[in-house]
Design a protein around this motif. Structure first.
Motif, PDB file in Angstrom:
ATOM      1  N   SER A  16       0.806  -1.228   0.000  1.00 46.12           N
ATOM      2  CA  SER A  16       0.000   0.000   0.000  1.00 46.12           C
ATOM      3  C   SER A  16       0.834   1.271   0.000  1.00 46.12           C
ATOM      4  CB  SER A  16      -0.928   0.010   1.221  1.00 46.12           C
ATOM      5  OG  SER A  16      -1.722  -1.151   1.251  1.00 46.12           O
ATOM      6  N   GLY A  17       2.045   1.202   0.542  1.00 48.13           N
ATOM      7  CA  GLY A  17       2.881   2.393   0.601  1.00 48.13           C
ATOM      8  C   GLY A  17       2.347   3.413   1.590  1.00 48.13           C
ATOM      9  N   VAL A  18       2.604   4.686   1.323  1.00 55.09           N
ATOM     10  CA  VAL A  18       2.182   5.761   2.219  1.00 55.09           C
ATOM     11  C   VAL A  18       0.687   6.011   2.045  1.00 55.09           C
ATOM     12  CG1 VAL A  18       2.474   8.185   2.830  1.00 55.09           C
ATOM     13  CG2 VAL A  18       4.469   6.827   2.165  1.00 55.09           C
ATOM     14  N   GLU A  19      -0.065   5.957   3.137  1.00 55.44           N
ATOM     15  CA  GLU A  19      -1.505   6.185   3.096  1.00 55.44           C
ATOM     16  C   GLU A  19      -1.850   7.467   3.863  1.00 55.44           C
ATOM     17  OE1 GLU A  19      -3.743   2.223   3.250  1.00 55.44           O
ATOM     18  OE2 GLU A  19      -1.823   1.715   4.146  1.00 55.44           O
TER      19      GLU A  19
ATOM     20  N   SER B  42      11.142  -1.663  -3.897  1.00 56.14           N
ATOM     21  CA  SER B  42      11.697  -1.026  -2.692  1.00 56.14           C
ATOM     22  C   SER B  42      12.145   0.404  -2.952  1.00 56.14           C
ATOM     23  CB  SER B  42      12.862  -1.856  -2.157  1.00 56.14           C
ATOM     24  OG  SER B  42      12.417  -3.141  -1.789  1.00 56.14           O
ATOM     25  N   PHE B  43      12.784   0.648  -4.074  1.00 59.45           N
ATOM     26  CA  PHE B  43      13.238   2.006  -4.381  1.00 59.45           C
ATOM     27  C   PHE B  43      12.048   2.945  -4.599  1.00 59.45           C
ATOM     28  CE2 PHE B  43      17.223  -0.209  -5.513  1.00 59.45           C
ATOM     29  CZ  PHE B  43      18.113   0.564  -4.775  1.00 59.45           C
ATOM     30  N   ASP B  44      10.987   2.424  -5.233  1.00 61.02           N
ATOM     31  CA  ASP B  44       9.786   3.243  -5.419  1.00 61.02           C
ATOM     32  C   ASP B  44       9.169   3.629  -4.069  1.00 61.02           C
ATOM     33  OD1 ASP B  44      10.077   3.094  -8.128  1.00 61.02           O
ATOM     34  OD2 ASP B  44       8.514   1.568  -8.432  1.00 61.02           O
ATOM     35  N   LEU B  45       9.176   2.670  -3.134  1.00 63.49           N
ATOM     36  CA  LEU B  45       8.649   2.955  -1.796  1.00 63.49           C
ATOM     37  C   LEU B  45       9.471   4.034  -1.098  1.00 63.49           C
ATOM     38  CD1 LEU B  45       7.788  -0.634  -0.482  1.00 63.49           C
ATOM     39  CD2 LEU B  45       6.166   1.246  -0.754  1.00 63.49           C
ATOM     40  N   LEU B  46      10.788   3.940  -1.217  1.00 65.64           N
ATOM     41  CA  LEU B  46      11.650   4.937  -0.577  1.00 65.64           C
ATOM     42  C   LEU B  46      11.424   6.322  -1.173  1.00 65.64           C
ATOM     43  CD1 LEU B  46      14.984   2.916  -0.249  1.00 65.64           C
ATOM     44  CD2 LEU B  46      13.297   3.362   1.525  1.00 65.64           C
ATOM     45  N   ASP B  47      11.269   6.378  -2.508  1.00 65.52           N
ATOM     46  CA  ASP B  47      10.973   7.669  -3.156  1.00 65.52           C
ATOM     47  C   ASP B  47       9.659   8.248  -2.638  1.00 65.52           C
ATOM     48  OD1 ASP B  47      13.280   7.515  -4.646  1.00 65.52           O
ATOM     49  OD2 ASP B  47      12.292   6.807  -6.486  1.00 65.52           O
ATOM     50  N   GLU B  48       8.665   7.383  -2.489  1.00 57.68           N
ATOM     51  CA  GLU B  48       7.358   7.835  -2.015  1.00 57.68           C
ATOM     52  C   GLU B  48       7.436   8.348  -0.582  1.00 57.68           C
ATOM     53  OE1 GLU B  48       3.476   5.851  -3.173  1.00 57.68           O
ATOM     54  OE2 GLU B  48       3.675   5.188  -1.093  1.00 57.68           O
ATOM     55  N   LEU B  49       8.207   7.657   0.241  1.00 57.52           N
ATOM     56  CA  LEU B  49       8.385   8.100   1.629  1.00 57.52           C
ATOM     57  C   LEU B  49       8.971   9.506   1.675  1.00 57.52           C
ATOM     58  CD1 LEU B  49       9.843   4.832   3.226  1.00 57.52           C
ATOM     59  CD2 LEU B  49       7.646   5.872   3.776  1.00 57.52           C
ATOM     60  N   GLU B  50       9.979   9.745   0.867  1.00 58.14           N
ATOM     61  CA  GLU B  50      10.617  11.065   0.868  1.00 58.14           C
ATOM     62  C   GLU B  50       9.681  12.129   0.289  1.00 58.14           C
ATOM     63  OE1 GLU B  50      15.362  10.437   1.078  1.00 58.14           O
ATOM     64  OE2 GLU B  50      14.556  10.850  -0.931  1.00 58.14           O
TER      65      GLU B  50
ATOM     66  N   LYS C 170       7.942  13.937   3.369  1.00 59.97           N
ATOM     67  CA  LYS C 170       8.859  15.077   3.463  1.00 59.97           C
ATOM     68  C   LYS C 170       9.971  14.837   4.486  1.00 59.97           C
ATOM     69  CE  LYS C 170       6.051  17.266   0.690  1.00 59.97           C
ATOM     70  NZ  LYS C 170       6.314  17.190  -0.758  1.00 59.97           N
ATOM     71  N   ILE C 171      10.562  13.642   4.428  1.00 60.44           N
ATOM     72  CA  ILE C 171      11.675  13.334   5.303  1.00 60.44           C
ATOM     73  C   ILE C 171      12.701  12.517   4.523  1.00 60.44           C
ATOM     74  CG2 ILE C 171      10.618  11.199   6.216  1.00 60.44           C
ATOM     75  CD1 ILE C 171      11.954  11.928   8.923  1.00 60.44           C
ATOM     76  N   LYS C 172      13.980  12.780   4.750  1.00 61.38           N
ATOM     77  CA  LYS C 172      15.025  11.986   4.112  1.00 61.38           C
ATOM     78  C   LYS C 172      15.034  10.595   4.729  1.00 61.38           C
ATOM     79  CE  LYS C 172      19.029  13.841   3.250  1.00 61.38           C
ATOM     80  NZ  LYS C 172      20.333  14.541   3.437  1.00 61.38           N
ATOM     81  N   VAL C 173      15.331   9.584   3.916  1.00 60.53           N
ATOM     82  CA  VAL C 173      15.394   8.217   4.425  1.00 60.53           C
ATOM     83  C   VAL C 173      16.787   7.626   4.174  1.00 60.53           C
ATOM     84  CG1 VAL C 173      12.933   7.815   4.077  1.00 60.53           C
ATOM     85  CG2 VAL C 173      14.534   7.197   2.266  1.00 60.53           C
ATOM     86  N   ARG C 174      17.109   6.592   4.967  1.00 64.34           N
ATOM     87  CA  ARG C 174      18.380   5.879   4.788  1.00 64.34           C
ATOM     88  C   ARG C 174      18.148   4.409   5.142  1.00 64.34           C
ATOM     89  NH1 ARG C 174      22.537   2.770   3.543  1.00 64.34           N
ATOM     90  NH2 ARG C 174      24.395   3.985   3.028  1.00 64.34           N
ATOM     91  N   PRO C 175      18.116   3.514   4.127  1.00 62.15           N
ATOM     92  CA  PRO C 175      17.948   2.089   4.432  1.00 62.15           C
ATOM     93  C   PRO C 175      19.095   1.566   5.290  1.00 62.15           C
ATOM     94  CG  PRO C 175      17.686   2.522   2.078  1.00 62.15           C
ATOM     95  CD  PRO C 175      18.243   3.763   2.687  1.00 62.15           C
ATOM     96  N   LEU C 176      18.740   0.839   6.371  1.00 57.22           N
ATOM     97  CA  LEU C 176      19.755   0.168   7.190  1.00 57.22           C
ATOM     98  C   LEU C 176      19.635  -1.351   7.061  1.00 57.22           C
ATOM     99  CD1 LEU C 176      20.021   2.326  10.451  1.00 57.22           C
ATOM    100  CD2 LEU C 176      21.382   2.408   8.354  1.00 57.22           C
ATOM    101  N   SER C 177      18.632  -1.802   6.327  1.00 59.83           N
ATOM    102  CA  SER C 177      18.587  -3.206   5.891  1.00 59.83           C
ATOM    103  C   SER C 177      18.013  -3.193   4.481  1.00 59.83           C
ATOM    104  CB  SER C 177      17.736  -4.065   6.840  1.00 59.83           C
ATOM    105  OG  SER C 177      16.355  -3.842   6.652  1.00 59.83           O
ATOM    106  N   TRP C 178      18.187  -4.321   3.760  1.00 60.25           N
ATOM    107  CA  TRP C 178      17.728  -4.349   2.373  1.00 60.25           C
ATOM    108  C   TRP C 178      17.159  -5.724   2.041  1.00 60.25           C
ATOM    109  CZ3 TRP C 178      16.569  -0.368  -0.387  1.00 60.25           C
ATOM    110  CH2 TRP C 178      16.247  -0.532  -1.744  1.00 60.25           C
TER     111      TRP C 178
END
Length: 532
Positions: free
Chosen positions: A114-117, A148-156, A160-168
């Motif tokens: 679902s991503g960001v709701e 996963s990359f699409d989800l990270l883009d959506e989160l940012e 409106k917050i920078k993200v940094r994956p610590l697991s993959w």
């Protein structure tokens, strides 16, 4: 000093998410890792109805949702962990907002499909208001979901917050093999296990070694190397100070229902998340290291145990050391209180404690002395700021369907509104009760609880109001004139403050224009609003 050691030992956080993202399930699994429970069942199971440990109210069990904040404490790797599991349903957002005042950090769960709701965005806004550090857990990786990359883009983009994956993750859904822990440089291989902890961890320092192919296969190994290279190229190195300032959110991937990726999340959280923080008061900032005890009430719950008509105030300790049977100051009432049976929580299970420290959330048995936002202190009295309470969005008039139970209805609605599940406005003549909430489901909960906990039957009749506006002014004559002119739209809240129930945005705007010396406030915390 003992207090300093106890403060450093504690981690107090909330788990928040959009409904059905897996919040209560993740809470269960954290308790499983902490040894607080031995096995865990899925929150929703088509064949067997099992109930999450933290969902203790009967209506929650029936609906499969959390509508009350639960507090759970356990120890793990030498740390005292205090989890506040919040309501996920949007109709109970205000309870979640108040809970966020009592924590030092947050774990935000995102459904990989679902991503960001909408509710996720609203919750993140509250975290941003307080600069609360956030860790993001992308859940349900064992099901088909988004890239996963699409989800990270959506989160940012949306949060409106920078993200940094610590697991993959390695694959997703049918191809999901596990996660690579970027922070600790090891590989956790996936094995579905809903009820117990199972670990199959391979330490791989060098991702270019053939051991990676031997473990997950040549294709997935090459894909993992390429994706990790892209992660390092796109995202800045993890900066703990930026995370503590609420500027960057570490991201983890996993499957809460299968206990997968939870260990990486929990252990990294313990390493990087903040210790208990101080709070602002009307006398200045109160640090956790301060000698004198202080704390504030952020939630009240009546009938936590239906077999015993108890009423418990949830108190977040900010500074000093709380001690059982010691007298403390109730700032609002200006009276001394002592507590013979303060409790710690493990969902509905409670145990009496002799002492507690900053970061802890304790339960105080209450006979009606407490309201949300009350401050308890040792030494001089002061009040903590920042317990939000908003104008309701839905208004209904409470109708008594059993005149023989009028006293029970009166007591019940007073106690339930003291808990903060709704706001109560009294209109004259006739002592009419207008109940205001931020969502429709709250009325269902109130009706259910009034009948099952107090033996009172009621119905709700819709009222067409737009906003509840608290009023302050230096021009008492103008306020008196307004109250006379708008008497059919005037009510009092349970603290006896006058409230204007505006029917439409236009009528509110007209009132503001016609009575310029009156300030109309959209939060009942208008005293704090004035100070700010």
């Amino acid at each position: 000093m003992k207090n300093i050691a106890e403060i450093e030992k504690r981690k107090t956080f909330a788990i928040i998410s959009h409904p059905d993202a897996g919040k209560t399930t993740l809470t269960e699994k954290l308790l499983l890792f902490g040894g607080a429970i031995q096995t865990a069942g899925a929150v929703k199971n088509n064949k067997i109805k099992k109930t999450a440990t933290s969902d203790f109210m009967e209506i929650e069990k029936q609906r499969g949702i959390s509508v009350a904040t639960s507090v759970m404490a356990f120890e793990y790797l030498g740390k005292q962990i205090n989890i506040l599991d919040t309501p996920g349903h949007k109709d109970f957002a205000e309870d979640t907002y108040r809970t966020l005042t009592a924590v030092d950090s947050v774990i935000l769960i995102i459904d990989s499909a679902s991503g960001v709701e909408a509710q996720t965005k609203a919750l993140m806004e509250v975290c941003r208001m307080r600069n609360t550090p956030v860790i993001i857990f992308i859940n349900k990786m064992d099901r088909e979901g988004r890239d996963s990359f699409d989800l990270l883009d959506e989160l940012e983009d949306i949060l409106k917050i920078k993200v940094r994956p610590l697991s993959w993750p390695i694959g997703i859904g049918a191809t999901f093999q596990g996660v690579y822990n970027i922070y600790d440089k090891d590989l956790n291989l996936f094995a579905a296990n809903k009820t117990k902890i199972s670990e199959d961890i391979v330490s791989i320092e060098d991702l270019n070694s053939s051991e990676l192919e031997d473990t997950i296969g040549e294709g997935p190994a090459n894909e993992l190397r390429e994706e990790l290279e892209l992660v390092d190229g796109v995202y800045d190195e993890f900066d703990r100070e930026a995370y503590l300032r609420g500027e960057v959110a570490p991201v983890f991937f996993g499957s809460a229902i299968n206990n997968f990726g939870v260990k990486e999340l929990l252990e990294t959280f313990l390493e990087i998340s903040p210790s208990p923080q101080g709070r602002e008061s009307n006398e200045g900032f109160v640090a956790p290291e301060a000698k004198n005890f202080s704390g504030f009430v952020f939630k009240i719950h009546a009938n936590l145990d239906p077999n015993h008509r108890d009423r418990i105030a949830f108190l977040r300790i900010v500074s000093g050391k709380f001690e059982r049977n010691k007298f403390y100051n109730h700032a609002r009432l200006e009276k001394k209180l002592k507590f013979a049976n303060p409790t710690s929580f493990m969902a509905q299970d409670k145990s009496i404690i002799d002492e507690a420290f900053p970061g802890d959330v304790i339960g105080l048995y209450d006979t009606g002395s407490f309201k949300i936002g009350d401050t308890i202190t040792e030494g001089t009295s002061f009040s903590f700021k920042g317990i939000p309470s908003f104008s309701p969005e839905i208004f209904m008039e409470l109708e008594n369907k059993d005149p023989m139970k009028s006293k029970q209805l009166e007591k019940g609605i007073q106690q339930l509104t003291d808990e903060g599940v709704a706001q109560l406005f009294i209109q004259q003549p006739g002592n009419r009760k207008i109940v205001g909430t931020v969502g429709q489901l709250q009325f269902e909960v109130i009706k259910y609880r009034l009948e099952n906990e107090y033996g009172a039957k009621c119905e709700f009749q819709p009222k067409r109001y737009y906003k509840a506006c608290w009023m302050t002014t230096n021009n008492q004559e103008q306020l008196d004139q307004f109250i006379r002119a708008k008497s059919i739209y005037i009510a009092k809240d349970k603290d006896d403050n006058f409230v204007f129930l505006a029917e439409t945005p236009f009528l509110l705007q007209m009132a503001q224009s016609d009575y310029p010396d009156i300030q109309f406030h959209f939060t009942s915390d208008f005293k704090v609003e004035q100070e700010n």
